[in-house]
Design a protein around this motif. Structure first.
Motif, PDB file in Angstrom:
ATOM      1  N   VAL A   4       0.864  -1.181   0.000  1.00 31.44           N
ATOM      2  CA  VAL A   4       0.000   0.000   0.000  1.00 31.44           C
ATOM      3  C   VAL A   4       0.899   1.229   0.000  1.00 31.44           C
ATOM      4  CG1 VAL A   4      -1.891   1.203   1.150  1.00 31.44           C
ATOM      5  CG2 VAL A   4      -1.705  -1.289   1.347  1.00 31.44           C
ATOM      6  N   LEU A   5       0.689   2.098  -0.978  1.00 32.28           N
ATOM      7  CA  LEU A   5       1.466   3.324  -1.119  1.00 32.28           C
ATOM      8  C   LEU A   5       0.572   4.530  -0.854  1.00 32.28           C
ATOM      9  CD1 LEU A   5       3.189   2.394  -4.504  1.00 32.28           C
ATOM     10  CD2 LEU A   5       4.110   2.072  -2.203  1.00 32.28           C
ATOM     11  N   PHE A   6       1.117   5.530  -0.171  1.00 29.90           N
ATOM     12  CA  PHE A   6       0.373   6.751   0.135  1.00 29.90           C
ATOM     13  C   PHE A   6       1.078   7.928  -0.537  1.00 29.90           C
ATOM     14  CE2 PHE A   6      -0.113   3.770   3.613  1.00 29.90           C
ATOM     15  CZ  PHE A   6      -1.496   3.678   3.710  1.00 29.90           C
ATOM     16  N   ALA A  30     -12.522  -1.466  -0.779  1.00 27.31           N
ATOM     17  CA  ALA A  30     -13.302  -0.974   0.360  1.00 27.31           C
ATOM     18  C   ALA A  30     -12.881  -1.653   1.656  1.00 27.31           C
ATOM     19  CB  ALA A  30     -14.797  -1.180   0.110  1.00 27.31           C
ATOM     20  N   GLN A  31     -12.636  -2.960   1.614  1.00 26.24           N
ATOM     21  CA  GLN A  31     -12.201  -3.675   2.811  1.00 26.24           C
ATOM     22  C   GLN A  31     -10.805  -3.219   3.242  1.00 26.24           C
ATOM     23  OE1 GLN A  31     -12.870  -7.636   1.283  1.00 26.24           O
ATOM     24  NE2 GLN A  31     -14.562  -7.934   2.717  1.00 26.24           N
ATOM     25  N   LEU A  32      -9.951  -2.967   2.285  1.00 29.29           N
ATOM     26  CA  LEU A  32      -8.618  -2.464   2.603  1.00 29.29           C
ATOM     27  C   LEU A  32      -8.708  -1.113   3.298  1.00 29.29           C
ATOM     28  CD1 LEU A  32      -5.502  -2.450   2.376  1.00 29.29           C
ATOM     29  CD2 LEU A  32      -5.800  -1.391   0.147  1.00 29.29           C
ATOM     30  N   GLN A  33      -9.502  -0.209   2.759  1.00 28.15           N
ATOM     31  CA  GLN A  33      -9.652   1.109   3.375  1.00 28.15           C
ATOM     32  C   GLN A  33     -10.243   0.989   4.777  1.00 28.15           C
ATOM     33  OE1 GLN A  33     -11.485   2.973  -0.294  1.00 28.15           O
ATOM     34  NE2 GLN A  33     -10.290   4.701   0.469  1.00 28.15           N
ATOM     35  N   SER A  34     -11.219   0.124   4.954  1.00 28.06           N
ATOM     36  CA  SER A  34     -11.817  -0.071   6.277  1.00 28.06           C
ATOM     37  C   SER A  34     -10.785  -0.583   7.271  1.00 28.06           C
ATOM     38  CB  SER A  34     -12.985  -1.061   6.202  1.00 28.06           C
ATOM     39  OG  SER A  34     -14.057  -0.488   5.502  1.00 28.06           O
ATOM     40  N   GLN A  35      -9.968  -1.528   6.854  1.00 28.75           N
ATOM     41  CA  GLN A  35      -8.944  -2.063   7.741  1.00 28.75           C
ATOM     42  C   GLN A  35      -7.937  -0.982   8.113  1.00 28.75           C
ATOM     43  OE1 GLN A  35      -7.100  -5.746   6.534  1.00 28.75           O
ATOM     44  NE2 GLN A  35      -5.331  -5.379   7.828  1.00 28.75           N
ATOM     45  N   LEU A  36      -7.534  -0.166   7.160  1.00 30.04           N
ATOM     46  CA  LEU A  36      -6.569   0.897   7.443  1.00 30.04           C
ATOM     47  C   LEU A  36      -7.148   1.936   8.404  1.00 30.04           C
ATOM     48  CD1 LEU A  36      -5.047   1.413   3.893  1.00 30.04           C
ATOM     49  CD2 LEU A  36      -3.905   0.397   5.883  1.00 30.04           C
ATOM     50  N   GLN A  37      -8.442   2.194   8.316  1.00 26.10           N
ATOM     51  CA  GLN A  37      -9.078   3.186   9.184  1.00 26.10           C
ATOM     52  C   GLN A  37      -9.079   2.767  10.650  1.00 26.10           C
ATOM     53  OE1 GLN A  37     -12.832   4.798   7.738  1.00 26.10           O
ATOM     54  NE2 GLN A  37     -12.152   4.409   5.646  1.00 26.10           N
ATOM     55  N   THR A  38      -8.882   1.497  10.929  1.00 23.57           N
ATOM     56  CA  THR A  38      -8.843   1.036  12.319  1.00 23.57           C
ATOM     57  C   THR A  38      -7.525   1.397  12.998  1.00 23.57           C
ATOM     58  OG1 THR A  38      -7.948  -1.168  11.807  1.00 23.57           O
ATOM     59  CG2 THR A  38     -10.355  -0.923  11.765  1.00 23.57           C
ATOM     60  N   GLY A  48     -11.330   8.110   5.269  1.00 22.31           N
ATOM     61  CA  GLY A  48     -12.784   8.041   5.270  1.00 22.31           C
ATOM     62  C   GLY A  48     -13.427   8.954   4.247  1.00 22.31           C
ATOM     63  N   ASP A  49     -12.630   9.821   3.653  1.00 29.01           N
ATOM     64  CA  ASP A  49     -13.122  10.745   2.641  1.00 29.01           C
ATOM     65  C   ASP A  49     -13.434   9.960   1.367  1.00 29.01           C
ATOM     66  OD1 ASP A  49     -13.537  12.702   0.711  1.00 29.01           O
ATOM     67  OD2 ASP A  49     -11.871  13.948   1.388  1.00 29.01           O
ATOM     68  N   GLU A  50     -14.666  10.055   0.899  1.00 26.83           N
ATOM     69  CA  GLU A  50     -15.094   9.331  -0.297  1.00 26.83           C
ATOM     70  C   GLU A  50     -14.325   9.754  -1.543  1.00 26.83           C
ATOM     71  OE1 GLU A  50     -19.266   9.913  -0.657  1.00 26.83           O
ATOM     72  OE2 GLU A  50     -19.726   8.761   1.146  1.00 26.83           O
ATOM     73  N   ARG A  51     -13.671  10.898  -1.472  1.00 29.68           N
ATOM     74  CA  ARG A  51     -12.963  11.405  -2.647  1.00 29.68           C
ATOM     75  C   ARG A  51     -11.543  10.865  -2.779  1.00 29.68           C
ATOM     76  NH1 ARG A  51     -12.942  17.423  -1.714  1.00 29.68           N
ATOM     77  NH2 ARG A  51     -12.513  16.649   0.358  1.00 29.68           N
ATOM     78  N   VAL A  52     -11.088  10.078  -1.809  1.00 29.41           N
ATOM     79  CA  VAL A  52      -9.750   9.486  -1.905  1.00 29.41           C
ATOM     80  C   VAL A  52      -9.714   8.600  -3.152  1.00 29.41           C
ATOM     81  CG1 VAL A  52      -8.144   7.842  -0.856  1.00 29.41           C
ATOM     82  CG2 VAL A  52      -9.247   9.578   0.549  1.00 29.41           C
ATOM     83  N   LEU A  53      -8.698   8.793  -3.964  1.00 24.28           N
ATOM     84  CA  LEU A  53      -8.546   8.014  -5.191  1.00 24.28           C
ATOM     85  C   LEU A  53      -7.677   6.796  -4.919  1.00 24.28           C
ATOM     86  CD1 LEU A  53      -7.901  10.998  -7.608  1.00 24.28           C
ATOM     87  CD2 LEU A  53     -10.048   9.783  -7.242  1.00 24.28           C
ATOM     88  N   VAL A  54      -8.003   5.702  -5.601  1.00 23.38           N
ATOM     89  CA  VAL A  54      -7.284   4.451  -5.394  1.00 23.38           C
ATOM     90  C   VAL A  54      -6.925   3.847  -6.749  1.00 23.38           C
ATOM     91  CG1 VAL A  54      -7.391   2.144  -4.372  1.00 23.38           C
ATOM     92  CG2 VAL A  54      -8.614   4.037  -3.282  1.00 23.38           C
ATOM     93  N   ALA A  55      -5.712   3.339  -6.834  1.00 24.01           N
ATOM     94  CA  ALA A  55      -5.287   2.592  -8.013  1.00 24.01           C
ATOM     95  C   ALA A  55      -4.768   1.236  -7.549  1.00 24.01           C
ATOM     96  CB  ALA A  55      -4.190   3.343  -8.754  1.00 24.01           C
ATOM     97  N   VAL A  56      -5.138   0.205  -8.266  1.00 21.57           N
ATOM     98  CA  VAL A  56      -4.631  -1.141  -8.005  1.00 21.57           C
ATOM     99  C   VAL A  56      -3.780  -1.537  -9.201  1.00 21.57           C
ATOM    100  CG1 VAL A  56      -5.233  -3.566  -7.626  1.00 21.57           C
ATOM    101  CG2 VAL A  56      -6.611  -1.768  -6.575  1.00 21.57           C
ATOM    102  N   ASN A  57      -2.529  -1.811  -8.942  1.00 25.38           N
ATOM    103  CA  ASN A  57      -1.582  -2.151  -9.998  1.00 25.38           C
ATOM    104  C   ASN A  57      -1.585  -1.101 -11.109  1.00 25.38           C
ATOM    105  OD1 ASN A  57      -0.842  -4.503  -8.598  1.00 25.38           O
ATOM    106  ND2 ASN A  57      -2.583  -5.583  -9.474  1.00 25.38           N
ATOM    107  N   VAL A  73      -1.382  -1.249  -4.162  1.00 30.48           N
ATOM    108  CA  VAL A  73      -2.519  -0.347  -4.042  1.00 30.48           C
ATOM    109  C   VAL A  73      -1.982   1.038  -3.689  1.00 30.48           C
ATOM    110  CG1 VAL A  73      -4.668   0.146  -2.833  1.00 30.48           C
ATOM    111  CG2 VAL A  73      -4.014  -2.238  -3.282  1.00 30.48           C
ATOM    112  N   ALA A  74      -2.339   2.016  -4.485  1.00 33.64           N
ATOM    113  CA  ALA A  74      -1.912   3.399  -4.235  1.00 33.64           C
ATOM    114  C   ALA A  74      -3.124   4.223  -3.839  1.00 33.64           C
ATOM    115  CB  ALA A  74      -1.266   3.979  -5.489  1.00 33.64           C
ATOM    116  N   LEU A  75      -2.973   5.000  -2.768  1.00 31.53           N
ATOM    117  CA  LEU A  75      -4.032   5.893  -2.313  1.00 31.53           C
ATOM    118  C   LEU A  75      -3.525   7.315  -2.382  1.00 31.53           C
ATOM    119  CD1 LEU A  75      -4.141   3.232  -0.090  1.00 31.53           C
ATOM    120  CD2 LEU A  75      -6.365   4.309   0.062  1.00 31.53           C
ATOM    121  N   PHE A  76      -4.348   8.191  -2.956  1.00 38.04           N
ATOM    122  CA  PHE A  76      -3.939   9.581  -3.057  1.00 38.04           C
ATOM    123  C   PHE A  76      -5.166  10.476  -3.022  1.00 38.04           C
ATOM    124  CE2 PHE A  76      -3.861   7.300  -7.024  1.00 38.04           C
ATOM    125  CZ  PHE A  76      -4.546   8.085  -7.938  1.00 38.04           C
ATOM    126  N   PRO A  77      -4.971  11.717  -2.556  1.00 36.52           N
ATOM    127  CA  PRO A  77      -6.100  12.630  -2.441  1.00 36.52           C
ATOM    128  C   PRO A  77      -6.585  13.047  -3.828  1.00 36.52           C
ATOM    129  CG  PRO A  77      -4.077  13.779  -1.955  1.00 36.52           C
ATOM    130  CD  PRO A  77      -3.724  12.329  -2.135  1.00 36.52           C
TER     131      PRO A  77
END
Length: 82
Positions: A4-6, A30-38, A48-57, A73-77
């Motif tokens: 997971v990259l931020f 979605a499950q990955l984001q939920s796990q990270l939020q814990t 938790g922001d619905e606007r967070v963009l996600v790329a897989v591979n 998995v890359a997450l970016f605003p």
């Protein structure tokens, strides 16, 4: 393992550039984001922001996109243009 990259503001807010997670309990973005939020309040607010963009591979992903062992998995605003 799932890598997971931020990026950008998420990296700064979370104080984390990259994580390696076991893939066994994660089936979708979605499950990955939920796990990270814990991981705490900052993680909840940032991810938790619905606007967070996600790329897989390196392909844009939706919440129901599958995630599995060996994926990146890359997450970016959200980005704004001008």
């Amino acid at each position: 393992m799932i890598t997971v990259l931020f990026f950008a503001q998420l990296r700064e807010t979370l104080g984390c550039e990259q994580l390696e997670l076991e893939a066994s309990n994660i089936l979708t973005v979605a499950q990955l984001q939920s796990q990270l939020q814990t991981r705490g309040e900052n993680w909840q607010k940032a991810l938790g922001d619905e606007r967070v963009l996600v790329a897989v591979n390196q392909s844009m992903a939706k919440p129901d996109t599958p995630v599995g062992d060996g994926d990146e998995v890359a997450l970016f605003p959200p980005v704004t243009g001008g």
